[in-house]
Design a protein around this motif. Sequence first.
Motif: not given
Length: 319
Positions: A126-131, A142-143, A263-266
């Motif tokens: 669910t996490s943009l951080r993990r993605r 593929k996430v 930090l960055g793009f997903s």
Amino acid sequence: MEKLVIATRVSQLALWQAYHIKERVEASFPEIEVQLNEIVSNGDKILDKPLALIGGKGHFTKELEDEMLAGNADMAVHSLKDVPTYIPDGLELVAVTQRQDQSDVYLSHTHATLEDLPKGAVVGTTSLRRRMQLLQKRPDLKVKDLRGNVNTRLRKLEEGQYDAIILAWIGLKRLDLLKDIPFTQKLSLDMMIPPMGQAALGIEIVCGNEKVREIAQSLKDENTFICTQIERDFISKIGAGCSAPVACNAVMKDNVITFRIMLGFSDGTNIMQEKVVVNVSESEDLGSKLAKKMIDNGALDLLKNAQKVAFKEEMPQRL
């Protein structure tokens, strides 16, 4: 004071956490009766959309805060990672419990480790951080979004909807669910930086009641409070919501703090990353200082653009 009412979400993990705090309070203050006010949060109701599209982590705390402000609870027990840096007037985050293992964990029924996943394998989170961190390391994966409570997520993994999923280790440990997964790999903090506050509980109270404050303070772990405050200061200063992938984690060992930020793009691109090591005596305002350094290097524009990119396929359906 004869009775203390604790507000909690009704998820299995939230109830484990609330009962844990209830037992600690009853042990320290045997003269006080402790009751739970169990509440279904908005974040627990909407399970078909990414968290970033329903308003972020505050959807796990707002209903509990409303109950406290309405006089129906004296205290709330939160997973600290779900608590926004803004606390409503009339409430106060006064204590953070001792943090347990902060790691994320890789889970699979078919492949032993993250490195073993074949090209194009489907990973659920669910996490943009993990993605962001997964795709930085393995852009060939593929996430796919993953919502639902812990048991629902594990069922989807078992059914083969995903080749692997990534969850917080501590929640699975507390619910004794790790034993049921054929392949598990705890991810190091350098491999997968956790979010602000992971594996600690935040104790929020209604202002003005000194007995409730005394009870809450009895639950506080000073070292964890210092580390999580660094994380919360960083998030607050940089203004990062959950529509932007941000990871930040502070760890203290032998009076030395290691602070990791990414930090960055997903999609795993446009990454800004820092790792600093300082003595605890030099850690005052560390989170704010690192946020300012990143802002000076263009972090705000990066986050603004990251927010546009995140879940761009889902955004039109939201309108």
